[in-house]
Design a protein around this motif. Structure first.
Motif, mmCIF file in Angstrom:
data_model
loop_
_atom_site.group_PDB
_atom_site.id
_atom_site.type_symbol
_atom_site.label_atom_id
_atom_site.label_comp_id
_atom_site.label_asym_id
_atom_site.label_seq_id
_atom_site.Cartn_x
_atom_site.Cartn_y
_atom_site.Cartn_z
ATOM 1 N N ARG A 82 22.441 21.819 -2.345
ATOM 2 C CA ARG A 82 22.199 23.257 -2.335
ATOM 3 C C ARG A 82 21.669 23.692 -3.693
ATOM 4 N N VAL A 131 20.461 27.227 -5.693
ATOM 5 C CA VAL A 131 20.440 28.687 -5.648
ATOM 6 C C VAL A 131 19.985 29.193 -7.012
ATOM 7 N N TRP A 191 11.676 28.340 -1.271
ATOM 8 C CA TRP A 191 12.735 29.276 -1.605
ATOM 9 C C TRP A 191 12.881 30.287 -0.484
ATOM 10 N N ILE A 212 17.672 35.627 -0.120
ATOM 11 C CA ILE A 212 18.942 36.067 0.457
ATOM 12 C C ILE A 212 18.950 37.594 0.378
ATOM 13 N N LEU A 227 18.927 36.764 -4.925
ATOM 14 C CA LEU A 227 19.281 35.347 -4.854
ATOM 15 C C LEU A 227 18.304 34.631 -3.935
ATOM 16 N N THR A 234 17.576 30.563 -2.230
ATOM 17 C CA THR A 234 18.167 29.253 -2.014
ATOM 18 C C THR A 234 17.225 28.382 -1.212
ATOM 19 N N ALA A 277 21.661 30.894 3.381
ATOM 20 C CA ALA A 277 20.998 32.200 3.331
ATOM 21 C C ALA A 277 21.355 33.033 4.549
ATOM 22 N N GLU A 336 18.829 29.123 -12.673
ATOM 23 C CA GLU A 336 19.484 28.374 -11.610
ATOM 24 C C GLU A 336 21.000 28.488 -11.774
ATOM 25 N N ILE A 377 27.596 28.172 -7.226
ATOM 26 C CA ILE A 377 27.149 27.842 -5.875
ATOM 27 C C ILE A 377 28.346 27.596 -4.963
ATOM 28 N N THR A 432 29.322 29.533 -1.546
ATOM 29 C CA THR A 432 29.517 28.745 -0.330
ATOM 30 C C THR A 432 30.865 29.041 0.305
#
Length: 292
Positions: free
Chosen positions: A73, A75, A109, A112, A124, A126, A132, A237, A243, A247
């Motif tokens: 992942r 982001v 990319w 979000i 954001l 991801t 997302a 990043e 992240i 999550t």
């Protein structure tokens, strides 16, 4: 005694394609509905499921499917300036939020959420379409916090109305929290928290009370706060810890992030290049435009 046969794991087509970096689940659903995706040579339909052994093609080009456990992942946090569009391409040639993002190979990319052209602050992005999708879905109840400069005489009943709920043209809307953050007159600032991302919802809630929003900046999305690591027009990043926190909000399992020294150096070079381009563009504009 029966023979135990290992079942082949299948997943929804749009979910697999989003995870494989082809776009968001909604974008993939639109492609499926338009008949532009095939599975093993046959036109796909919504509801189809695939395994990693199936052959999937978009516009006739075979896609390399990525297993869930193989996808790191990534982001990034982007500090959007006013005047940029949340779209990949603009027919009028205006700047978009994707123009300054780092380039990816074999991935893309995914934004979000969105911000309108006159709203600045935290965006954001991801590479994980499933992440997302969950962060944007209303059922997840992910908080979005905004700093708002309001023109008008804000009364306690205005705040009470917006917290209890106001019926807008597209349904009931409300803030879960409203806090005054100083200033006076036409320079009074508030911080508001909302659980959805409907079009211009924050502005429309204030307008329902006869008040005008003169500045709007998103400062938080879920567990991620906008900070000084990314100035206006720049990105950073997120760390593995950040992240993992995002999550956790969605209920998805955590994954390891590939973060080699080589990759980190490449990211740093991309950020320096982005900053250099930003500075060149800033100083190359006519003086009259710079002072607007």
């Amino acid at each position: 005694m029966g023979i135990c046969v290992n079942e082949v794991k299948t997943e929804k087509l749009q979910k697999v394609l989003a995870r494989s970096g082809m776009g968001s689940r909604r974008e993939m659903e639109r492609l499926i509905e338009s008949g532009e995706i095939t599975i093993n040579g046959k036109t796909a339909t919504l509801g189809d499921r695939v395994s990693m052994q199936d052959m999937v093609a978009i516009h006739g080009r075979q896609i390399k499917l990525t297993a869930e456990e193989d996808v790191p992942r990534r982001v990034i946090m982007y500090n959007k300036p006013e005047g940029e569009l949340c779209t990949r391409n603009d027919p009028q040639g205006r700047r978009t939020v994707f123009d300054r993002l780092p380039k990816l190979k074999g991935e893309r990319w995914i934004s979000i959420g969105r911000l309108d052209i006159n709203t600045s602050g935290l965006l954001l992005f991801t590479t994980d379409g499933e992440l997302a999708n969950r962060l944007m879905h209303p059922s997840q109840q992910i908080e979005r916090e905004y700093a708002v400069r309001v023109m008008g005489d804000v009364q306690p009943e205005h705040v009470k109305n917006m917290v209890e709920g106001v019926m807008l043209e597209d349904g009931l809307a409300k803030f879960t929290d409203v806090q005054e953050f100083g200033g006076e007159g036409i320079n009074t600032w508030f911080h508001v928290v909302i659980m959805e991302g409907r079009n211009r919802e924050v502005r429309r809630l204030w307008e329902s009370q006869g008040l005008t929003v003169s500045r709007l900046k998103r400062v938080r999305y879920g567990s991620i706060f906008l900070d000084k690591r990314a100035r206006a027009g720049e990105w950073i990043e997120l760390t593995q810890q950040e992240i993992d926190q995002l999550t956790e909000l969605t209920g998805l399992p955590k994954r390891r992030k590939r973060d080699t020294t080589e990759n980190r150096e490449k990211i740093d070079r991309q950020r320096k290049k982005t900053r250099a381009i930003r500075n060149v563009n800033k100083h190359s504009r006519p003086k009259q435009e710079q002072t607007k």
